[in-house]
Design a protein around this motif. Structure first.
Motif, PDB file in Angstrom:
ATOM      1  N   PRO A  70      12.661   3.024   7.114  1.00 54.87           N
ATOM      2  CA  PRO A  70      11.462   3.727   6.645  1.00 54.87           C
ATOM      3  C   PRO A  70      10.289   2.754   6.486  1.00 54.87           C
ATOM      4  CG  PRO A  70      13.367   4.382   5.355  1.00 54.87           C
ATOM      5  CD  PRO A  70      13.808   3.219   6.197  1.00 54.87           C
ATOM      6  N   LYS A  71       9.112   3.180   6.899  1.00 51.02           N
ATOM      7  CA  LYS A  71       7.929   2.359   6.697  1.00 51.02           C
ATOM      8  C   LYS A  71       7.724   2.109   5.203  1.00 51.02           C
ATOM      9  CE  LYS A  71       5.239   3.570  10.811  1.00 51.02           C
ATOM     10  NZ  LYS A  71       3.993   4.183  11.321  1.00 51.02           N
ATOM     11  N   GLY A  72       7.354   0.893   4.886  1.00 52.38           N
ATOM     12  CA  GLY A  72       7.158   0.519   3.496  1.00 52.38           C
ATOM     13  C   GLY A  72       8.377  -0.087   2.855  1.00 52.38           C
ATOM     14  N   VAL A  73       9.522  -0.005   3.533  1.00 50.11           N
ATOM     15  CA  VAL A  73      10.772  -0.565   3.009  1.00 50.11           C
ATOM     16  C   VAL A  73      11.193  -1.708   3.937  1.00 50.11           C
ATOM     17  CG1 VAL A  73      13.174  -0.105   2.415  1.00 50.11           C
ATOM     18  CG2 VAL A  73      11.448   1.677   2.086  1.00 50.11           C
ATOM     19  N   GLN A  74      11.459  -2.861   3.361  1.00 48.21           N
ATOM     20  CA  GLN A  74      11.854  -3.988   4.191  1.00 48.21           C
ATOM     21  C   GLN A  74      13.265  -3.791   4.745  1.00 48.21           C
ATOM     22  OE1 GLN A  74      10.403  -7.215   1.243  1.00 48.21           O
ATOM     23  NE2 GLN A  74      10.137  -8.165   3.246  1.00 48.21           N
ATOM     24  N   PRO A  75      13.512  -4.293   5.960  1.00 52.24           N
ATOM     25  CA  PRO A  75      14.842  -4.149   6.560  1.00 52.24           C
ATOM     26  C   PRO A  75      15.944  -4.641   5.622  1.00 52.24           C
ATOM     27  CG  PRO A  75      13.300  -5.008   8.178  1.00 52.24           C
ATOM     28  CD  PRO A  75      12.567  -5.001   6.858  1.00 52.24           C
ATOM     29  N   GLY A  76      16.997  -3.852   5.516  1.00 55.72           N
ATOM     30  CA  GLY A  76      18.113  -4.194   4.657  1.00 55.72           C
ATOM     31  C   GLY A  76      17.975  -3.694   3.234  1.00 55.72           C
ATOM     32  N   TRP A  77      16.783  -3.175   2.887  1.00 57.03           N
ATOM     33  CA  TRP A  77      16.537  -2.677   1.535  1.00 57.03           C
ATOM     34  C   TRP A  77      16.486  -1.155   1.501  1.00 57.03           C
ATOM     35  CZ3 TRP A  77      15.970  -5.868  -2.816  1.00 57.03           C
ATOM     36  CH2 TRP A  77      15.930  -7.237  -2.542  1.00 57.03           C
ATOM     37  N   ASP A  78      16.792  -0.503   2.590  1.00 56.61           N
ATOM     38  CA  ASP A  78      16.705   0.960   2.658  1.00 56.61           C
ATOM     39  C   ASP A  78      18.002   1.605   2.165  1.00 56.61           C
ATOM     40  OD1 ASP A  78      17.752  -0.291   4.969  1.00 56.61           O
ATOM     41  OD2 ASP A  78      17.562   1.547   6.130  1.00 56.61           O
ATOM     42  N   LEU A 122       0.803  -1.214   0.000  1.00 52.53           N
ATOM     43  CA  LEU A 122       0.000   0.000   0.000  1.00 52.53           C
ATOM     44  C   LEU A 122       0.837   1.267   0.000  1.00 52.53           C
ATOM     45  CD1 LEU A 122      -2.943  -1.004   2.371  1.00 52.53           C
ATOM     46  CD2 LEU A 122      -2.799  -1.096  -0.131  1.00 52.53           C
ATOM     47  N   LEU A 123       1.941   1.278   0.762  1.00 52.31           N
ATOM     48  CA  LEU A 123       2.775   2.474   0.754  1.00 52.31           C
ATOM     49  C   LEU A 123       3.462   2.658  -0.598  1.00 52.31           C
ATOM     50  CD1 LEU A 123       4.424   2.799   4.293  1.00 52.31           C
ATOM     51  CD2 LEU A 123       2.958   4.440   3.120  1.00 52.31           C
ATOM     52  N   HIS A 124       3.916   1.562  -1.193  1.00 54.21           N
ATOM     53  CA  HIS A 124       4.521   1.655  -2.521  1.00 54.21           C
ATOM     54  C   HIS A 124       3.509   2.233  -3.507  1.00 54.21           C
ATOM     55  CE1 HIS A 124       7.852  -1.588  -1.787  1.00 54.21           C
ATOM     56  NE2 HIS A 124       7.599  -0.855  -0.702  1.00 54.21           N
ATOM     57  N   LYS A 125       2.279   1.784  -3.388  1.00 53.86           N
ATOM     58  CA  LYS A 125       1.223   2.287  -4.275  1.00 53.86           C
ATOM     59  C   LYS A 125       0.976   3.769  -4.028  1.00 53.86           C
ATOM     60  CE  LYS A 125      -3.412   1.096  -5.942  1.00 53.86           C
ATOM     61  NZ  LYS A 125      -4.560   0.164  -5.767  1.00 53.86           N
ATOM     62  N   SER A 126       1.062   4.199  -2.764  1.00 55.28           N
ATOM     63  CA  SER A 126       0.840   5.613  -2.446  1.00 55.28           C
ATOM     64  C   SER A 126       1.941   6.502  -3.003  1.00 55.28           C
ATOM     65  CB  SER A 126       0.735   5.811  -0.926  1.00 55.28           C
ATOM     66  OG  SER A 126       2.007   5.694  -0.290  1.00 55.28           O
ATOM     67  N   TRP A 127       3.132   5.932  -3.257  1.00 48.90           N
ATOM     68  CA  TRP A 127       4.242   6.712  -3.801  1.00 48.90           C
ATOM     69  C   TRP A 127       4.184   6.814  -5.320  1.00 48.90           C
ATOM     70  CZ3 TRP A 127       7.981   3.163  -0.645  1.00 48.90           C
ATOM     71  CH2 TRP A 127       7.881   3.484   0.726  1.00 48.90           C
TER      72      TRP A 127
END
Length: 385
Positions: free
Chosen positions: A217-225, A146-151
């Motif tokens: 950051p919310k919406g980003v999986q740990p290690g992918w930020d 949902l957050l990816h979609k909001s971006w």
């Protein structure tokens, strides 16, 4: 933005170069390496033997270079596992497990290498001048985050710090992308300027391996930020600019001069672009005199911000004179200090600059610049030039 499958069918030079500069690193777990450590390492969780890792890497390289399908990668994976006697890997033993594991290896490497190549292309100074905005593109149709979609459709200035932690892929299986925009395209979209960066907050992640706590950051999986390719691109730029040959030094000088004169440096000076910026080139014959181990003088955003606060009289035009200071200024050394003080009067204004070598001896940071009331060096300073 092309679909993910189309991405895999159209490899490009920057994508392949990014993947091939990696080193094979044996690992036991997926989080043995973290964030941009993956820019320098090829890992497959659980693959600890050199020959096994080399074969898996060759299969991924084939997929990137020749546009091999997931089905072909699975065929090669099956042969490699049998040949090397690899057992105990996560997903082994079931058709579904095998399909899941091969997709993770294939898609993760294809996606990150693609977006790393895109980072290098999109941060090219000429591209950033012509297309100074980046737009986030959400591509997942089924089960979207949902957050990816909001971006989706978010437009920010090219190189905006938000992208440093939200550059796709933003997690396992993320299909998002980023595309460039020109000023005309921005205006056609009904905007007078870029959007404001969203503030979705963060979540706390505790590593079950090390116990370390990190804010993600919310919406980003740990290690992918992180932005795949960003650290590799910066290293590659530094390596290209840091040649010792006189001809290549001249090319480096022109490249850095173009960067300093560009809108990109103006945005860096305004604090819109974070990180470090190449600001000048030290002539090879003067490296020893200036105490510099490399050709490139870097200006960090943190140092710049702190210095502007202390010396508000210094502006963008002053910093664009740094190359002249290094070329023509009087150079002094203070006893017990590895750095150099440089004085130069330009248009009736005397500047003092300080050049200091980093602890690792590999890069230089241009630390200070201000208008000096006198061109006299500190007591006891020795003039070198």
């Amino acid at each position: 933005m092309p679909t993910v499958n189309a991405m895999f069918r159209r490899p490009f030079a920057e994508q392949l170069a990014y993947f091939r500069q990696k080193q094979n690193v044996p690992s036991e777990r997926w989080d043995d390496l973290w964030r941009d450590e993956h820019d320098k390492a090829f890992v497959v969780a659980g693959a600890a033997k050199a020959d096994l890792l080399a074969d898996l890497r060759a299969a991924v390289d084939d997929a990137i270079a020749n546009g091999q399908s997931l089905g072909e990668f699975r065929r090669q994976f099956k042969g490699i596992v049998a040949k090397r006697g690899w057992t105990g890997w996560t997903g082994e033993g079931t058709k579904a497990g095998n399909a899941w594991r091969t997709r993770v290896i294939y898609k993760t490497n294809m996606d990150t290498s693609y977006m790393a190549g895109r980072w290098q292309q999109m941060t090219d100074p000429d591209v950033m001048r012509a297309r100074p905005y980046w737009r986030y593109v959400h591509n997942t149709i089924e089960h979207p985050r949902l957050l990816h979609k909001s971006w989706d459709g978010l437009v920010l200035a090219a190189g905006h710090p938000w992208f440093h932690a939200h550059w796709p892929p933003n997690g396992w299986g993320c299909n998002c992308g980023v595309e460039t925009m020109s000023r005309r395209q921005l205006e056609r979209s009904g905007r007078s300027g870029p959007d404001s960066a969203p503030n979705d907050g963060t979540v706390e992640h505790v590593s079950d391996r090390t116990g370390e706590v990190a804010e993600v950051p919310k919406g980003v999986q740990p290690g992918w930020d992180y932005a795949p390719g960003k650290s590799a691109a910066e290293t590659a730029v530094a390596a290209r600019l840091n040649r010792l040959d006189t001809v290549e030094a001249g090319i480096a000088r022109r490249n850095v001069n173009d960067l300093v004169d560009s809108d990109l440096f103006a945005r860096f000076f305004a604090g819109e672009v974070q990180g470090e910026f190449p600001i000048a080139v030290v002539p090879p014959v003067e490296r020893e005199m200036l105490g510099a181990e490399s050709l490139i003088v870097l200006l960090s955003q943190s140092s710049l911000a702190a210095h502007i606060e202390r010396h508000p009289e210094i502006g963008l035009a002053d910093y664009r004179r740094v190359q002249a200071l290094l070329d023509r200024g009087a150079v002094y050394r203070r006893e017990g200090d590895d750095g150099r003080l440089i004085y130069l009067t330009v248009d009736g204004v005397t500047y003092r600059a300080a050049l200091k070598r980093t602890k690792d001896g590999q890069r230089n940071y241009f630390l200070t610049l201000f208008r000096s009331k006198t061109d006299s060096p500190p007591p006891g300073a020795e003039r070198l030039r």
